[in-house]
Design an enzyme around this catalytic site. Structure first.
Site, mmCIF file in Angstrom:
data_model
loop_
_atom_site.group_PDB
_atom_site.id
_atom_site.type_symbol
_atom_site.label_atom_id
_atom_site.label_comp_id
_atom_site.label_asym_id
_atom_site.label_seq_id
_atom_site.Cartn_x
_atom_site.Cartn_y
_atom_site.Cartn_z
ATOM 1 N N TYR A 155 77.712 -29.146 -0.324
ATOM 2 C CA TYR A 155 78.197 -27.909 -1.242
ATOM 3 C C TYR A 155 79.309 -27.368 -0.511
ATOM 4 C CZ TYR A 155 77.231 -24.449 -4.835
ATOM 5 O OH TYR A 155 77.143 -23.696 -5.986
ATOM 6 N N LYS A 162 80.756 -19.372 -3.208
ATOM 7 C CA LYS A 162 79.699 -18.531 -4.263
ATOM 8 C C LYS A 162 79.396 -17.426 -3.316
ATOM 9 C CE LYS A 162 78.869 -21.152 -7.589
ATOM 10 N NZ LYS A 162 78.963 -20.527 -9.103
#
Length: 266
Positions: A155, A162
């Site tokens: 990720y 995020k």
């Protein structure tokens, strides 16, 4: 009466019928909300326009959230068509594929800037010009993921972006609370979407989530849509500055299951 009867929502980020944003759109439409959509480029327009038209949308507008002039053009059309509106949905994220494939330490400078601009700053960029057009009691919400809090393999820079997005949610909630505007985020479990397909090993994440979730399955698009409906409606009128977990059980279990179990071994 439907929960959102007479309300209007502008949605940034639908890519196709499997998008989380489309699940949200369907839930809002089901409860009487009039919808507007943006798309990026001709390729996505071919996917988004038929979906938007299927729910009666008349506002289907091009927008690159990295270009302020295009954002301003969107709101100019929104003002002409609606005057005021009630719900703003941010479902936008992007990072270079190569920055999601290796180690985070290998993230390129321009790749970092790109991910932060499109995935995090864009929330600020689309919120600022929306504020004068939002009705009192309006709701803004964005989509995030658990990789913002814990390291999630592959990720990488998106997890950092995020995390920045979630911090922006809190600061925007503080800024806009006195205006009666709420700002929140939804953190959903893994769902097979166009964006997720760019994450290396995503199929393994789905398997792990299904195996470790107390419900023994992954989250459904419509379930995230219902969470969006809650945040869009008066049912969450006192809720702001929060990250709302849908399928949090998968995250909790993943923390407690031994490593060999996480990898799907007997």
């Amino acid at each position: 009466m439907a929960l959102l009867s007479g309300k209007k929502a502008l949605i940034f980020g639908v890519a196709n019928e499997r998008s989380i944003a489309w699940g949200i759109a369907q839930a809002l439409h089901r409860e009487g909300c009039e919808l507007g959509f943006t798309f990026l480029g001709e390729a996505l327009e071919k996917r988004v326009r038929p979906l938007a038209e299927s729910v009666g949308s008349k506002l289907i507008l091009p927008c690159d959230v990295a270009a302020d002039a295009q954002i301003d053009a969107v709101y100019s059309e929104v003002a002409k068509a609606w005057g005021k509106f009630d719900v703003l949905v941010h479902a936008i994220a992007f990072a270079k594929k190569e920055d999601l494939a290796g180690d985070y330490v290998s993230t390129s400078r321009d790749g970092f800037h790109l991910a932060m601009d499109v995935s995090a700053y864009s929330l600020v960029a689309i919120t600022r010009p929306a504020v004068p057009l939002l009705n009192p009691g309006a709701s803004i919400f964005a989509l995030t993921y658990y990789g913002s809090e814990k390291v999630s393999p592959h990720y990488n820079v998106m997890g950092v972006a995020k995390a920045a997005l979630e911090a922006s949610v809190r600061y925007l909630a503080s800024d806009l609370g006195p205006k009666g505007i709420r700002v929140n985020a939804i953190s959903a479990g893994p769902i097979k979407t166009l964006a997720a397909s760019g994450i290396s090993g995503f199929k393994d994440k789905l398997k792990m989530a299904a195996a470790n979730n107390p419900l023994r399955r992954t989250i459904l698009q419509e379930e995230v849509g219902n969470a969006g409906l809650y945040l869009a409606s008066h049912l969450s009128s006192a809720v702001t500055g929060e990250v709302h977990y849908v399928d949090a059980g998968a995250n909790i279990m993943a923390e407690s299951v031994p490593e060999e179990k996480k990898e799907g071994e007997a």
